[in-house]
Scaffold this motif. Sequence first.
Motif, PDB file in Angstrom:
ATOM      1  N   ILE A  48       0.818  -1.217   0.000  1.00 25.94           N
ATOM      2  CA  ILE A  48       0.000   0.000   0.000  1.00 25.94           C
ATOM      3  C   ILE A  48       0.849   1.264   0.000  1.00 25.94           C
ATOM      4  CG2 ILE A  48      -0.307   0.405   2.493  1.00 25.94           C
ATOM      5  CD1 ILE A  48      -3.351   0.727   1.833  1.00 25.94           C
ATOM      6  N   GLY A  49       2.023   1.240   0.665  1.00 28.02           N
ATOM      7  CA  GLY A  49       2.842   2.434   0.746  1.00 28.02           C
ATOM      8  C   GLY A  49       3.315   2.960  -0.589  1.00 28.02           C
ATOM      9  N   PRO A  50       3.952   2.124  -1.431  1.00 22.23           N
ATOM     10  CA  PRO A  50       4.400   2.621  -2.734  1.00 22.23           C
ATOM     11  C   PRO A  50       3.263   3.189  -3.581  1.00 22.23           C
ATOM     12  CG  PRO A  50       5.412   0.508  -2.245  1.00 22.23           C
ATOM     13  CD  PRO A  50       4.368   0.729  -1.199  1.00 22.23           C
ATOM     14  N   GLN A  51       2.114   2.502  -3.584  1.00 21.79           N
ATOM     15  CA  GLN A  51       0.994   2.973  -4.397  1.00 21.79           C
ATOM     16  C   GLN A  51       0.423   4.274  -3.849  1.00 21.79           C
ATOM     17  OE1 GLN A  51       0.202   2.012  -7.259  1.00 21.79           O
ATOM     18  NE2 GLN A  51      -1.732   3.086  -7.599  1.00 21.79           N
ATOM     19  N   LEU A  52       0.400   4.413  -2.532  1.00 24.71           N
ATOM     20  CA  LEU A  52      -0.054   5.668  -1.924  1.00 24.71           C
ATOM     21  C   LEU A  52       0.849   6.811  -2.365  1.00 24.71           C
ATOM     22  CD1 LEU A  52      -1.750   7.312   0.140  1.00 24.71           C
ATOM     23  CD2 LEU A  52      -0.084   6.609   1.886  1.00 24.71           C
ATOM     24  N   GLY A  53       2.163   6.602  -2.310  1.00 25.85           N
ATOM     25  CA  GLY A  53       3.080   7.634  -2.747  1.00 25.85           C
ATOM     26  C   GLY A  53       2.937   7.955  -4.226  1.00 25.85           C
ATOM     27  N   PHE A  54       2.770   6.928  -5.040  1.00 25.02           N
ATOM     28  CA  PHE A  54       2.589   7.128  -6.484  1.00 25.02           C
ATOM     29  C   PHE A  54       1.334   7.944  -6.755  1.00 25.02           C
ATOM     30  CE2 PHE A  54       1.141   5.538 -10.688  1.00 25.02           C
ATOM     31  CZ  PHE A  54       2.224   5.958 -11.450  1.00 25.02           C
ATOM     32  N   GLN A  55       0.295   7.666  -5.996  1.00 23.30           N
ATOM     33  CA  GLN A  55      -0.989   8.355  -6.138  1.00 23.30           C
ATOM     34  C   GLN A  55      -0.842   9.864  -5.912  1.00 23.30           C
ATOM     35  OE1 GLN A  55      -4.297   6.333  -4.178  1.00 23.30           O
ATOM     36  NE2 GLN A  55      -4.936   8.275  -3.283  1.00 23.30           N
ATOM     37  N   HIS A  56       0.077  10.250  -5.049  1.00 23.74           N
ATOM     38  CA  HIS A  56       0.249  11.664  -4.705  1.00 23.74           C
ATOM     39  C   HIS A  56       1.536  12.247  -5.287  1.00 23.74           C
ATOM     40  CE1 HIS A  56      -3.201  11.878  -2.000  1.00 23.74           C
ATOM     41  NE2 HIS A  56      -2.843  10.685  -1.551  1.00 23.74           N
ATOM     42  N   SER A  57       2.107  11.601  -6.288  1.00 25.04           N
ATOM     43  CA  SER A  57       3.335  12.084  -6.920  1.00 25.04           C
ATOM     44  C   SER A  57       3.041  12.536  -8.342  1.00 25.04           C
ATOM     45  CB  SER A  57       4.386  10.973  -6.942  1.00 25.04           C
ATOM     46  OG  SER A  57       4.009   9.946  -7.853  1.00 25.04           O
ATOM     47  N   SER A  58       4.020  13.194  -8.959  1.00 29.30           N
ATOM     48  CA  SER A  58       3.797  13.691 -10.317  1.00 29.30           C
ATOM     49  C   SER A  58       5.053  13.688 -11.176  1.00 29.30           C
ATOM     50  CB  SER A  58       3.232  15.118 -10.257  1.00 29.30           C
ATOM     51  OG  SER A  58       4.057  15.941  -9.453  1.00 29.30           O
ATOM     52  N   GLY A  59       6.171  13.166 -10.684  1.00 33.32           N
ATOM     53  CA  GLY A  59       7.416  13.204 -11.434  1.00 33.32           C
ATOM     54  C   GLY A  59       7.431  12.272 -12.623  1.00 33.32           C
ATOM     55  N   ASP A  60       8.284  12.579 -13.577  1.00 31.81           N
ATOM     56  CA  ASP A  60       8.473  11.705 -14.744  1.00 31.81           C
ATOM     57  C   ASP A  60       9.166  10.406 -14.344  1.00 31.81           C
ATOM     58  OD1 ASP A  60       7.597  13.668 -16.829  1.00 31.81           O
ATOM     59  OD2 ASP A  60       9.293  14.785 -16.021  1.00 31.81           O
ATOM     60  N   TYR A  61       9.938  10.479 -13.247  1.00 32.79           N
ATOM     61  CA  TYR A  61      10.609   9.306 -12.702  1.00 32.79           C
ATOM     62  C   TYR A  61      10.179   9.129 -11.251  1.00 32.79           C
ATOM     63  CZ  TYR A  61      13.733   9.828 -16.720  1.00 32.79           C
ATOM     64  OH  TYR A  61      14.241   9.941 -18.000  1.00 32.79           O
ATOM     65  N   ILE A  62      10.077   7.877 -10.832  1.00 30.44           N
ATOM     66  CA  ILE A  62       9.666   7.539  -9.475  1.00 30.44           C
ATOM     67  C   ILE A  62      10.794   6.777  -8.806  1.00 30.44           C
ATOM     68  CG2 ILE A  62       7.964   6.338  -8.050  1.00 30.44           C
ATOM     69  CD1 ILE A  62       6.790   8.647  -9.659  1.00 30.44           C
ATOM     70  N   CYS A  63      11.319   7.334  -7.714  1.00 31.04           N
ATOM     71  CA  CYS A  63      12.365   6.659  -6.941  1.00 31.04           C
ATOM     72  C   CYS A  63      11.746   6.176  -5.639  1.00 31.04           C
ATOM     73  CB  CYS A  63      13.523   7.610  -6.659  1.00 31.04           C
ATOM     74  SG  CYS A  63      14.890   6.826  -5.765  1.00 31.04           S
ATOM     75  N   LEU A  64      11.874   4.891  -5.373  1.00 29.55           N
ATOM     76  CA  LEU A  64      11.212   4.269  -4.237  1.00 29.55           C
ATOM     77  C   LEU A  64      12.223   3.909  -3.158  1.00 29.55           C
ATOM     78  CD1 LEU A  64       8.374   3.360  -3.370  1.00 29.55           C
ATOM     79  CD2 LEU A  64       8.864   1.130  -4.378  1.00 29.55           C
ATOM     80  N   LEU A  65      11.971   4.392  -1.920  1.00 29.45           N
ATOM     81  CA  LEU A  65      12.850   4.134  -0.778  1.00 29.45           C
ATOM     82  C   LEU A  65      12.043   3.666   0.416  1.00 29.45           C
ATOM     83  CD1 LEU A  65      15.020   7.419  -0.643  1.00 29.45           C
ATOM     84  CD2 LEU A  65      15.632   5.280  -1.767  1.00 29.45           C
ATOM     85  N   ASP A  66      12.697   2.948   1.334  1.00 30.02           N
ATOM     86  CA  ASP A  66      12.143   2.673   2.659  1.00 30.02           C
ATOM     87  C   ASP A  66      12.592   3.775   3.609  1.00 30.02           C
ATOM     88  OD1 ASP A  66      10.961   0.356   1.792  1.00 30.02           O
ATOM     89  OD2 ASP A  66      12.552  -0.964   2.533  1.00 30.02           O
ATOM     90  N   GLY A  67      11.902   3.888   4.733  1.00 32.06           N
ATOM     91  CA  GLY A  67      12.198   4.931   5.699  1.00 32.06           C
ATOM     92  C   GLY A  67      13.440   4.691   6.526  1.00 32.06           C
ATOM     93  N   ASP A  68      14.162   3.606   6.255  1.00 36.52           N
ATOM     94  CA  ASP A  68      15.415   3.342   6.961  1.00 36.52           C
ATOM     95  C   ASP A  68      16.570   3.188   5.978  1.00 36.52           C
ATOM     96  OD1 ASP A  68      14.662   0.962   5.835  1.00 36.52           O
ATOM     97  OD2 ASP A  68      14.694  -0.206   7.694  1.00 36.52           O
ATOM     98  N   MET A  69      16.484   3.925   4.857  1.00 38.68           N
ATOM     99  CA  MET A  69      17.513   3.883   3.833  1.00 38.68           C
ATOM    100  C   MET A  69      18.145   5.250   3.652  1.00 38.68           C
ATOM    101  SD  MET A  69      15.728   1.612   0.823  1.00 38.68           S
ATOM    102  CE  MET A  69      15.639  -0.181   0.910  1.00 38.68           C
ATOM    103  N   LEU A  70      19.403   5.263   3.210  1.00 40.63           N
ATOM    104  CA  LEU A  70      20.094   6.490   2.829  1.00 40.63           C
ATOM    105  C   LEU A  70      20.395   6.416   1.337  1.00 40.63           C
ATOM    106  CD1 LEU A  70      22.653   6.933   5.768  1.00 40.63           C
ATOM    107  CD2 LEU A  70      20.372   7.939   5.517  1.00 40.63           C
ATOM    108  N   LEU A  71      19.827   7.332   0.569  1.00 44.07           N
ATOM    109  CA  LEU A  71      20.001   7.337  -0.878  1.00 44.07           C
ATOM    110  C   LEU A  71      21.396   7.829  -1.240  1.00 44.07           C
ATOM    111  CD1 LEU A  71      18.826   7.070  -3.738  1.00 44.07           C
ATOM    112  CD2 LEU A  71      17.906   9.394  -3.479  1.00 44.07           C
TER     113      LEU A  71
END
Length: 351
Positions: free
Chosen positions: A69-92
Amino acid sequence: MAVSIIIKTLNEEKRLAATIESALAALGDGQGEVVIADSGSTDRTVEIASRYPVVIAQIVAPARPSCGIGPQLGFQHSSGDYICLLDGDMLLDAGFLGAAIRFLKENPAVGGVTGHVEEMLVANLEYARRVQRNGPESRIGPIDRMNGGGLYRRSAIEQAGYLSDRNLHGHEEFDLGIRLRSAGWRLHRLDRRFVQHFGHTLNSYRLLVRRWKNKYLHGVGELLRASLGKPYFFQLMRELPELKLWGAVYLWWALSIAVLVFLPDKTLALGLVLAVLAGIVALMSLRKGGLGMGLYTVVAWFFHATALPVGFLRRRRPPAAPIESRIIHEPTRTAAERAPAGHKHFRKLPS
């Protein structure tokens, strides 16, 4: 080209600030947005995230937490041409987005690109051994899924139908991977770091019990249910080697029950069943390098095999339907930057 960085959260107060800061730093001064997709945190996750120029979207009833549900929720409220997916315990990694976007521009048939997930805290020995092998977590070049996240083209996600199935409590990356590949897209892992991951520090048994309680172990059964009737169903069956293992476990259980029921000498029957169990534990102990790991492996088989039919029989909701949610924080925007209601807009983060 704009990037939406989606950070999935559920009680991530310990490391979320560093995760957000790494995402904002990776975006630099260019156009981009960070979307916090929160599955109902009860700690200080939302409070911490609200200190930053990010969008915070949170599920509301009847939506329930799940891995999908989390990734889809974020996608639903995003608008970028690219989507970068992270967990809340990661450092990009600071240079990943630039390298990934260049690769996607040079390879128009690739729908998603990732890199190495550097595990910083690994207490689960079985997982530690698995990530060292040439599995989907570490293979370079063409891959079948992007475990741990990465950068996706929005156009590829839209062609595949949705980013993540809200019904899945596990294997959501595999589901997305096979849907993208079925739609003609390819996935790729670069030989460079994507993120540092500060994951579970529970021992193997506690992590196994936790995954039972949060329904993570239901993921394979839910994935099978989701693929029924889809053109990639038989491909999925071939690409999930654990299905053969769980089938062998079911056969073992059936034969054990038959011995206990039909053998007249119940003492002998019980002895045979226990002897087979001890033999399998001993065999796995030799393969895994110790009695502790051998016993854990067999116990894990039992947990996974039990969870599969439970997950398969769970009721599903339409995966592409909007997720019940609310926006509880977003960066301040001028009137000129605000888009009409219902129109997807893009936010330029303050430098």
